[in-house]
Design an enzyme around this catalytic site. Structure first.
Site, mmCIF file in Angstrom:
data_model
loop_
_atom_site.group_PDB
_atom_site.id
_atom_site.type_symbol
_atom_site.label_atom_id
_atom_site.label_comp_id
_atom_site.label_asym_id
_atom_site.label_seq_id
_atom_site.Cartn_x
_atom_site.Cartn_y
_atom_site.Cartn_z
ATOM 1 N N ASN A 11 1.234 -1.089 -0.406
ATOM 2 C CA ASN A 11 0.081 0.045 -0.074
ATOM 3 C C ASN A 11 0.498 1.214 0.503
ATOM 4 O O ASN A 11 1.148 1.707 0.696
ATOM 5 C CB ASN A 11 -1.107 0.322 0.951
ATOM 6 C CG ASN A 11 -2.186 1.305 1.171
ATOM 7 O OD1 ASN A 11 -1.795 2.472 0.316
ATOM 8 N ND2 ASN A 11 -2.341 1.288 2.994
ATOM 9 N N LYS A 13 0.005 4.153 -0.359
ATOM 10 C CA LYS A 13 -0.295 5.313 -0.077
ATOM 11 C C LYS A 13 -0.507 6.307 -0.153
ATOM 12 O O LYS A 13 -0.412 5.830 -1.976
ATOM 13 C CB LYS A 13 -0.467 5.633 1.467
ATOM 14 C CG LYS A 13 -0.182 4.568 2.269
ATOM 15 C CD LYS A 13 -0.146 4.919 3.925
ATOM 16 C CE LYS A 13 -0.523 3.456 4.888
ATOM 17 N NZ LYS A 13 0.182 3.622 5.926
ATOM 18 N N HIS A 101 -9.794 1.137 4.961
ATOM 19 C CA HIS A 101 -8.338 1.024 5.500
ATOM 20 C C HIS A 101 -8.561 2.642 6.867
ATOM 21 O O HIS A 101 -9.443 3.718 6.844
ATOM 22 C CB HIS A 101 -7.242 1.465 5.047
ATOM 23 C CG HIS A 101 -6.457 2.130 5.526
ATOM 24 N ND1 HIS A 101 -5.387 3.200 5.716
ATOM 25 C CD2 HIS A 101 -4.258 1.491 5.605
ATOM 26 C CE1 HIS A 101 -3.760 2.194 6.604
ATOM 27 N NE2 HIS A 101 -3.667 1.555 6.025
ATOM 28 N N GLU A 173 -5.679 -4.923 10.938
ATOM 29 C CA GLU A 173 -4.427 -3.729 11.064
ATOM 30 C C GLU A 173 -4.158 -3.037 13.038
ATOM 31 O O GLU A 173 -5.651 -2.541 12.282
ATOM 32 C CB GLU A 173 -4.808 -2.966 9.547
ATOM 33 C CG GLU A 173 -3.945 -3.430 8.615
ATOM 34 C CD GLU A 173 -3.377 -2.715 7.600
ATOM 35 O OE1 GLU A 173 -2.460 -2.544 7.252
ATOM 36 O OE2 GLU A 173 -4.130 -0.872 7.222
ATOM 37 N N GLY A 179 2.322 1.921 10.774
ATOM 38 C CA GLY A 179 3.570 3.355 10.686
ATOM 39 C C GLY A 179 4.128 3.789 11.942
ATOM 40 O O GLY A 179 4.941 4.757 12.230
ATOM 41 N N SER A 219 2.907 -2.727 10.171
ATOM 42 C CA SER A 219 5.157 -2.551 11.262
ATOM 43 C C SER A 219 5.539 -3.493 10.265
ATOM 44 O O SER A 219 6.013 -3.683 11.039
ATOM 45 C CB SER A 219 4.962 -1.695 12.059
ATOM 46 O OG SER A 219 4.696 -0.823 11.901
HETATM 47 P P1 PGA Z 1 2.976 0.366 7.506
HETATM 48 O O1 PGA Z 1 1.327 0.550 6.604
HETATM 49 O O2 PGA Z 1 3.434 -0.632 6.966
HETATM 50 O O3 PGA Z 1 3.486 0.861 7.132
HETATM 51 O O4 PGA Z 1 2.816 0.369 8.939
HETATM 52 C C1 PGA Z 1 0.432 -0.594 7.100
HETATM 53 C C2 PGA Z 1 -0.405 0.345 6.040
HETATM 54 O O5 PGA Z 1 -0.981 1.160 6.502
HETATM 55 O O6 PGA Z 1 -1.465 -1.145 5.230
#
Ligand code: PGA
Length: 258
Positions: A11, A13, A101, A173, A179, A219
């Site tokens: 993803n 983003k 999300h 999630e 993040g 993460s």
């Molecule tokens: P991240 O994001 O791997 O940066 O924690 C995961 C997500 O939002 O799907």
């Protein structure tokens, strides 16, 4: 128990303009080989402005990475400034669309009802939804993890057919892990994914529960992916930050060799 092929999804983003997207896809295609694609399905979810370029490179070079989107509206067309329709994504050979999300829920007011409408529209357009759910830190600390996830799953999937649920993807999630660098422990991630599968079984039967692919997200990195993927109810990963570099994302796809 159905054999579920892992799905590793990147993803992106709000990162990567279309030129950067082309570069990253080319780097990924060098880093991944047929054995990698045989052991895991891979999808990338660039911003909308990069989808057409991504489609062109993937098709021209015959790269077996599925194209995904991050969002869509549920209506087919109309006066919805700023939105894109499921049919527009399908026309670009998009296979997977993320819905619900936590960033959409928290920053853009997306509700469970919106998620449900979006899921139906994605399915009607012949694409596969990746429905995200997960608890916030406050909910976890208040002992609300289970009711929160249950409510999101029930409302998000309401009215769908067994076969549709069995063929879709759900991502667990935990919001506190996204993040932040605070990955859920393999046990906590497994518990969340098992809860989702149990809920699917209760609502849609054993076949749907055996078929639905449940990703963990939050993460995920090359160093922690293998132990997460070793859990029985974790069928893949939804990767944010670590999907923006070919080296780390390809090492995640190759999780068995870490
Ligand atoms: P991240 O994001 O791997 O940066 O924690 C995961 C997500 O939002 O799907």
């Amino acid at each position: 128990m159905a054999e579920r092929k892992p799905l590793i999804s990147g993803n992106w983003k709000m990162h990567m303009n279309h030129l950067e997207a082309i570069q990253l896809i080319q780097k990924l295609s060098y880093a991944l080989d047929h054995a990698d694609y045989a052991s895991a399905d891979v999808s990338i979810h660039p911003p909308c402005t990069s989808l057409r370029s991504a489609q062109t490179v993937l098709e021209a070079d015959g790269i077996p990475i599925a194209l995904g989107a991050q969002h869509c509206h549920w209506e087919g067309a109309g006066a919805y400034t700023g939105e894109v329709s499921p049919a527009m994504l399908a026309k670009l050979a998009v296979s997977y669309v993320i819905a619900g999300h936590s960033e959409r829920r928290q920053l853009f007011g997306e509700t469970d009802e919106n998620v449900n409408r979006r899921l139906r529209a994605i399915l009607s357009a012949g694409m596969t939804p990746i429905m995200c759910c997960g608890e916030t830190l406050e909910e976890r600390e208040a002992g609300q993890t289970e009711p929160r996830i249950t409510a999101q799953v029930d409302a998000g999937l309401a009215g769908l057919k067994q076969a549709q649920v069995g063929a879709m993807v759900i991502a667990y999630e935990p919001v506190w892990a996204i993040g932040t660098g605070h990955t859920a422990t393999p046990d906590d991630a497994q518990a969340g994914c098992a809860l989702i599968r149990d809920r699917v079984r209760a609502g849609f039967g054993a076949e749907a529960a055996a078929g639905v692919r449940i990703q963990y997200g939050g993460s995920v990195k090359p160093v922690n992916v293998a132990e997460l993927m070793a859990q029985p109810d974790i069928d893949g990963a939804l990767v944010g930050g670590a999907s923006l570099e070919a080296d780390s994302f390809s090492r995640i796809v190759r999780f068995r060799l870490q």
